[in-house]
Each structure stands twice: as C-alpha cells, then as structure tokens.
Write a protein that holds these residues in place. Structure first.
Motif, short mmCIF file in Angstrom:
data_model
loop_
_atom_site.label_atom_id
_atom_site.label_comp_id
_atom_site.label_asym_id
_atom_site.label_seq_id
_atom_site.Cartn_x
_atom_site.Cartn_y
_atom_site.Cartn_z
N PRO A 32 -26.05 -29.75 -0.93
CA PRO A 32 -26.26 -30.24 0.43
C PRO A 32 -27.35 -31.30 0.48
O PRO A 32 -28.39 -31.17 -0.16
CB PRO A 32 -26.68 -28.98 1.20
CG PRO A 32 -27.22 -28.06 0.18
CD PRO A 32 -26.55 -28.38 -1.11
N ILE A 35 -29.74 -29.94 5.47
CA ILE A 35 -29.68 -28.51 5.80
C ILE A 35 -30.42 -28.30 7.11
O ILE A 35 -31.51 -28.85 7.31
CB ILE A 35 -30.37 -27.66 4.71
CG1 ILE A 35 -29.71 -27.87 3.35
CG2 ILE A 35 -30.37 -26.19 5.08
CD1 ILE A 35 -30.38 -27.12 2.20
N ASP A 37 -31.92 -25.13 9.43
CA ASP A 37 -32.23 -23.70 9.43
C ASP A 37 -32.48 -23.29 10.89
O ASP A 37 -33.52 -23.61 11.47
CB ASP A 37 -33.49 -23.48 8.56
CG ASP A 37 -33.85 -22.02 8.41
OD1 ASP A 37 -33.09 -21.16 8.89
OD2 ASP A 37 -34.91 -21.74 7.81
N LEU A 49 -34.65 -21.86 0.81
CA LEU A 49 -33.62 -22.92 0.78
C LEU A 49 -34.08 -24.09 -0.09
O LEU A 49 -33.30 -24.64 -0.88
CB LEU A 49 -33.34 -23.41 2.21
CG LEU A 49 -32.54 -22.44 3.10
CD1 LEU A 49 -32.64 -22.84 4.57
CD2 LEU A 49 -31.07 -22.39 2.66
N ALA A 56 -32.90 -31.46 -1.00
CA ALA A 56 -32.20 -31.54 0.30
C ALA A 56 -33.21 -31.78 1.41
O ALA A 56 -34.37 -31.36 1.33
CB ALA A 56 -31.43 -30.25 0.56
N ILE A 58 -34.48 -30.65 4.73
CA ILE A 58 -34.39 -29.38 5.47
C ILE A 58 -35.08 -29.52 6.82
O ILE A 58 -36.25 -29.91 6.89
CB ILE A 58 -35.05 -28.23 4.66
CG1 ILE A 58 -34.34 -28.07 3.32
CG2 ILE A 58 -35.00 -26.92 5.47
CD1 ILE A 58 -34.98 -27.05 2.41
N ASP A 95 -24.66 -30.62 6.13
CA ASP A 95 -23.92 -30.01 5.01
C ASP A 95 -24.06 -28.48 4.98
O ASP A 95 -23.18 -27.79 4.48
CB ASP A 95 -24.45 -30.58 3.68
CG ASP A 95 -24.30 -32.08 3.65
OD1 ASP A 95 -23.18 -32.57 3.89
OD2 ASP A 95 -25.32 -32.78 3.44
N LEU A 96 -25.19 -27.99 5.48
CA LEU A 96 -25.37 -26.53 5.49
C LEU A 96 -26.13 -26.15 6.75
O LEU A 96 -27.23 -26.66 7.01
CB LEU A 96 -26.17 -26.09 4.25
CG LEU A 96 -26.62 -24.62 4.22
CD1 LEU A 96 -25.43 -23.66 4.27
CD2 LEU A 96 -27.45 -24.34 2.96
N PHE A 98 -27.78 -22.89 8.31
CA PHE A 98 -28.21 -21.58 7.81
C PHE A 98 -28.90 -20.86 8.97
O PHE A 98 -29.71 -21.45 9.69
CB PHE A 98 -29.21 -21.82 6.67
CG PHE A 98 -29.63 -20.58 5.94
CD1 PHE A 98 -28.83 -20.05 4.94
CD2 PHE A 98 -30.83 -19.96 6.25
CE1 PHE A 98 -29.23 -18.90 4.25
CE2 PHE A 98 -31.24 -18.82 5.56
CZ PHE A 98 -30.44 -18.29 4.57
#
Ligand SMILES: C[S@@+](CC[C@H](N)C(=O)[O-])C[C@H]1O[C@@H](n2cnc3c(N)ncnc32)[C@H](O)[C@@H]1O
Length: 256
Positions: A32, A35, A37, A49, A56, A58, A95-96, A98
């Motif tokens: 990713p 990201i 969170d 992460l 990545a 974040i 991409d992610l 969480f």
C-alpha cells in the motif's frame, strides 16, 4: 463525555494490540502507498502498520484530542488529523483502510461499510476488527449494575444503547457484492489479568466511559465497587491469582 485516558487505555496495550496484529496478518499481499487508520487512538496501530508496510503514507483519523496528542508523539512518521471518520472522504483513493476497535462507534454499517469500500483503489483492502460483546459477561454485568442503584434513571439509556455492529451474515452481504475477496472470522481472546481490579481498569479505560460520564463524581467509587463485586462472582481467580478476561472480537478483511 470526558476525553479518553490514554495511559489507562495503554495499560493493556499488549492485549489490545494482539487483535491489530492478527488483523494485519490476514491482509493479502499488498504494497500500500496510502493507508488510513480510522479511530487511530494513541498511535499504537499506526506504529504496527508502519512496521508492516514500510514507506507507506499513513494517515490516522480520530476525534479525541488526547489520543491524537499521544499518537503524534508516538508515531511522528505518520500524519494525524482530528476528523470524525463518519464524515470523512479521502482526497484520493486509498490502498488500505484499517480500523482496529473503532468502527463499532459508527452507526449504519449497512451504508458505512460499502461507502468505505468505495474509497479504495481496485485491489485495495478494508481491514476491520470490532468488539463483539453483546453476549459477554463483563458487559452484561456493566448493564446490570447501571440499572441497580441511585444512578439507574441516568444510566438506563446508556445500558440500552448497545454497539450497533452487524452479524457475520450482515457483513458478508454488505461486502461481497463489491469485493473480489472477503474473509470474516471471530476470536475470543483470553487475557489473564491481575485480578478483578484489572478488569475494572480495562473497562474504565473503554466501555465504561459512557456510564461514568453520566455519574456524579462522588458516585463513581460506589458504582465501580458494585461492578467489582459482580465481577468477583462471575470470574473465578486462577491458582496464581489471575482472572481470565474473555474478549470476543469480530474481524473482516475485504479486497476490492
Ligand atoms: C478503542 S479506541 C481504538 C484505538 C486504536 N485503533 C487501537 O487499535 O487501539 C477507539 C478510538 O476510536 C476513536 N473514535 C471513536 N469514534 C470516532 C469517530 N466517529 N471518528 C473518529 N474517531 C473515532 C476514539 O476517539 C478512540 O481513539
């Protein structure tokens, strides 16, 4: 409601982080770039992460000032934003996404979960863990104590409002039409804690917060003592004095 007590929340960091680690371990191979969170708390999940997805970008979102302060200190390599995740829309696809122990604070999952999926790039992943505590003894006792005392009238509405998470069937139905892969599972964690006081502390730092917020300051000790007595009857100490806190959690990982 008063802000979170980060130190108390992190008193059980090892136990709470296990669920985040288990969730990450089930994410399919992914590199990713972006990201997010959701409900990042004190930066504990951002740190994990960052370790798992090096390089990545974040971004952690949270509404708690104290949690965000702790997160900025703990994870300076990530970015953090004071933002209600229910109203959030990313500037670019992600991409992610969480969310460890956070999404149960959002209502209307039948709309919210597909909305989150729509924020993902093709191949992107939504990874979620939520407490699944409707049948859990410690939570049932919390509700029972809340309606057994001079505080009953004030606490009954809190006891009746419960986490609005769906069933495994619900999440499958909401995820599958939009995803190439959906994995769902449940785990009951068994946490050996240092006696009944530790169970009280665990929940003072989390699920008891809305109850305590409705109490007068001088009522809290009596309420917590009552709760502790009930816990003593429900949780038998082990030979070494530990008590086993059973904690059920629901997980899903869905790839768009
Ligand atoms: C139980 S903590 C989980 C923290 C962290 N994700 C972890 O793995 O330990 C829940 C966090 O979600 C945040 N939260 C709850 N509702 C939220 C919302 N609507 N928008 C943003 N953050 C929220 C709380 O402030 C809190 O920091």
């Amino acid at each position: 409601m008063p802000d979170w007590d980060c130190d108390l929340y992190l008193k059980f960091e090892r136990e709470r982080a296990q669920a985040a680690r288990d969730l990450i371990s089930r994410i399919p191979p992914l590199a990713p770039r972006r990201i997010v969170d959701l409900g990042c708390g004190p930066g504990n999940s951002a740190a994990i992460l960052a370790h798992c997805f090096r390089g990545a970008d974040i971004l952690g979102l949270d509404t708690s000032e104290k949690m965000l302060e702790a997160a900025c200190e703990r994870a300076p390599f990530a970015r953090f934003l004071r933002q209600d995740f229910c109203d959030w829309t990313p500037e670019e696809p992600v991409d992610l996404i969480f969310a460890n122990a956070a999404l149960h604070f959002a209502p209307d999952h039948h709309q919210f979960v597909p909305k989150l999926l729509s924020f993902l790039n093709p191949g992107g992943v939504l990874a979620v863990q939520m407490p699944n505590v409707l049948q859990d003894a410690a939570h049932a006792l919390m509700r029972m104590v809340s309606v057994d005392g001079p505080w009953a009238e004030r606490l009954a509405p809190v006891a009746k409002s419960r986490a609005i998470i769906g069933s495994l069937d619900d999440y499958y139905a909401w995820l599958a039409p939009h995803c190439r892969m959906v994995e769902l599972w449940q785990t009951i964690y068994v946490h050996p804690l240092d006696g009944h006081d530790a169970i009280v502390d665990w929940f003072v730092g989390s699920a008891l917060r809305p109850f305590l917020a409705k109490l007068e300051r001088d009522e809290a000790p009596a309420f917590l003592a009552h709760y502790r007595r009930e816990l003593e009857m429900a949780y038998t100490p082990q030979a070494d004095g530990k008590v086993l806190l059973l904690y059920p959690r629901l997980f899903f990982v869905a790839q768009r």
